[in-house]
Scaffold this active site. Structure first.
Site, PDB file in Angstrom:
ATOM      1  CE  LYS A 112     -13.259  -3.103   1.312  1.00 20.48           C
ATOM      2  NZ  LYS A 112     -12.327  -2.776   2.348  1.00 20.48           N
ATOM      3  CE  LYS A 127      -6.105  -7.812  -1.208  1.00 22.21           C
ATOM      4  NZ  LYS A 127      -7.446  -7.662  -0.669  1.00 22.21           N
ATOM      5  CE  LYS A 179      -4.436  -1.535   1.524  1.00 24.44           C
ATOM      6  NZ  LYS A 179      -5.619  -1.339   2.351  1.00 24.44           N
TER       7      LYS A 179
HETATM    8  P1  ATP Z   1      -8.488  -2.481   0.453  1.00 23.62           P
HETATM    9  O1  ATP Z   1      -8.163  -2.650  -0.986  1.00 23.62           O
HETATM   10  O2  ATP Z   1      -9.165  -1.177   0.801  1.00 23.62           O
HETATM   11  O3  ATP Z   1      -7.377  -2.890   1.364  1.00 23.62           O
HETATM   12  P2  ATP Z   1      -9.755  -5.034   0.477  1.00 23.62           P
HETATM   13  O4  ATP Z   1     -10.603  -5.238  -0.703  1.00 23.62           O
HETATM   14  O5  ATP Z   1      -8.435  -5.718   0.545  1.00 23.62           O
HETATM   15  O6  ATP Z   1      -9.636  -3.501   0.742  1.00 23.62           O
HETATM   16  P3  ATP Z   1     -10.407  -5.402   3.272  1.00 23.62           P
HETATM   17  O7  ATP Z   1     -11.379  -4.536   3.973  1.00 23.62           O
HETATM   18  O8  ATP Z   1      -8.973  -5.139   3.488  1.00 23.62           O
HETATM   19  O9  ATP Z   1     -10.668  -5.455   1.710  1.00 23.62           O
HETATM   20  O10 ATP Z   1     -10.739  -6.912   3.608  1.00 23.62           O
HETATM   21  C1  ATP Z   1     -11.912  -7.398   4.216  1.00 23.62           C
HETATM   22  C2  ATP Z   1     -11.885  -8.905   4.243  1.00 23.62           C
HETATM   23  O11 ATP Z   1     -11.974  -9.404   2.912  1.00 23.62           O
HETATM   24  C3  ATP Z   1     -10.591  -9.490   4.811  1.00 23.62           C
HETATM   25  O12 ATP Z   1     -10.887 -10.654   5.549  1.00 23.62           O
HETATM   26  C4  ATP Z   1      -9.781  -9.817   3.599  1.00 23.62           C
HETATM   27  O13 ATP Z   1      -8.839 -10.832   3.829  1.00 23.62           O
HETATM   28  C5  ATP Z   1     -10.877 -10.283   2.658  1.00 23.62           C
HETATM   29  N1  ATP Z   1     -10.487 -10.093   1.264  1.00 23.62           N
HETATM   30  C6  ATP Z   1     -10.112  -8.934   0.676  1.00 23.62           C
HETATM   31  N2  ATP Z   1      -9.841  -9.127  -0.611  1.00 23.62           N
HETATM   32  C7  ATP Z   1     -10.050 -10.451  -0.856  1.00 23.62           C
HETATM   33  C8  ATP Z   1      -9.935 -11.267  -2.025  1.00 23.62           C
HETATM   34  N3  ATP Z   1      -9.555 -10.758  -3.171  1.00 23.62           N
HETATM   35  N4  ATP Z   1     -10.226 -12.580  -1.905  1.00 23.62           N
HETATM   36  C9  ATP Z   1     -10.627 -13.110  -0.725  1.00 23.62           C
HETATM   37  N5  ATP Z   1     -10.744 -12.398   0.402  1.00 23.62           N
HETATM   38  C10 ATP Z   1     -10.468 -11.080   0.352  1.00 23.62           C
END
Ligand code: ATP
Ligand code: LTN
Length: 327
Positions: free
Chosen positions: A197, A194, A112
């Protein structure tokens, strides 16, 4: 006594099917078996820049999506992190037991901070201290998360162990609960990254509130691999990702899926995947619309959730303060 589960999602953008399949859908599946606490981790969201009006709205949206996905407030406590002050208080204390070198080794921080154009905040470096506080405040046994959060849960164990060895048994050591399937859903535009968001490219992610047409278009444009075979083959990450999404939305097992698609083309696979997602999300989207129509109900549930967990969190903080000589 049931084991305790704690987990959370950041209201830092629109939730996508990775968040759902890797985290929220599993929380729902585990709900009966455990004593659950699910948090909207708004203090984590501000480790990267957020627009205040949007953040406020996203906090309610994430809470409503938990409930719309099947989190039942009779069985699970749902609350907003910043409503319980003990989170920041314990995070500060844990900071003082966390070597800065541990924080700098965190993959999420490295990724990040490399991506961010604005200055990187100290909060982003410190993110895992707050996450450790979230987990340790409630004497959590299990933390159901996606694969990307495993390292943070390990750091939580490490700091808990360090504190326990200095001051005597204080924190329970938590373990990450990571599914064999769905723990790392990949971006549709680039199946080597991956789904996230904070990635804004169109066609990267399917959001939980996407319309059927948006879902069809995004899946139709998803990157696939060369060749024609439709198999769970990690050498073909685009097809693998689509098949895994299909599997998790339909509940059909891998062998059956492979035989059903034998001899068929990528076009047919994509239509079937889009249909499975649309059908899988339909009840969730309906429930979400109903919930958002009654903001007072949602507010009262969140207030009640915070009131339920606050005494548990305050008890842990008091014990910690006593042990280290504060107050
Ligand atoms: P950001 O990009 O803002 O970091 P993010 O999409 O990674 O957001 P988080 O809020 O960090 O989402 O994650 C919330 C939950 O979703 C966590 O348990 C994380 O491990 C899971 N998660 C996030 N992205 C994935 C993915 N691509 N596949 C499976 N699980 C995910
Ligand atoms: N860092 C997590 C969100 C999170 C979390 C937690 C997850 C914050 N505190 C405590 C489990 C337990 C993420 O998904 N990015």
């Amino acid at each position: 006594m049931k084991k305790r589960v704690f987990s959370g999602v950041q209201p830092s953008g629109d939730l996508h099917i990775g968040n759902y399949l890797g985290a929220i859908k599993r929380w729902v599946a585990l709900q009966e078996e455990y004593d659950n606490i699910f948090c909207v981790v708004d203090l984590h969201a501000i480790t990267t820049p957020q627009d205040p009006k949007i953040l406020k709205q996203k906090i309610r949206e994430v809470a409503a999506l938990y409930l719309a996905s099947g989190i039942d407030p009779q069985k699970s406590k749902v609350f907003v992190q910043s409503h319980v002050l003990a989170h920041t208080e314990l995070a500060w204390i844990l900071n003082c037991f966390l070597p800065v070198g541990w924080m700098m080794r965190m993959t999420q921080f490295k990724e990040k901070s490399a991506k961010q154009r604005q200055q990187v905040s100290t909060g982003l470096l410190d993110y895992p201290a707050l996450m450790a506080a979230d987990i340790l405040l409630y004497q959590t046994d299990l933390v159901p998360v996606g694969e990307d959060q495993k390292q943070h849960v390990e750091l939580t164990r490490d700091v808990a162990q360090r504190f326990n060895s200095l001051y005597g048994e204080t924190f329970k050591l938590p373990a990450a609960l990571i599914a064999k399937e769905g723990a790392r859903i990949m971006g549709l535009d680039d199946p080597t990254k991956k789904m996230s968001k904070s990635e804004t490219a169109t066609g990267h992610a399917i959001y939980l509130l996407d319309s059927p047409d948006e879902i069809k278009t995004k899946i139709a444009h998803a990157t696939t691999d060369s060749g024609q075979e439709i198999k769970f083959d990690l050498q073909k990450p685009g097809i693998y990702n689509l098949l895994e999404i299909y599997q998790l939305f339909t509940g059909v097992d891998r062998h059956e899926i492979e035989s059903a698609f034998a001899g068929k083309g990528y076009g047919e696979l994509k239509s079937a995947v889009a249909e499975a997602i649309i059908e899988g999300l339909r009840p969730l989207q309906q429930k979400y619309t109903e919930l958002m129509a009654d903001p007072a109900y949602l507010e009262s549930l969140l207030a009640q959730g915070a009131d339920q967990v606050r005494p548990l969190a305050e008890k842990t903080v008091q014990e910690v303060k006593n042990k280290i000589g504060l107050g």
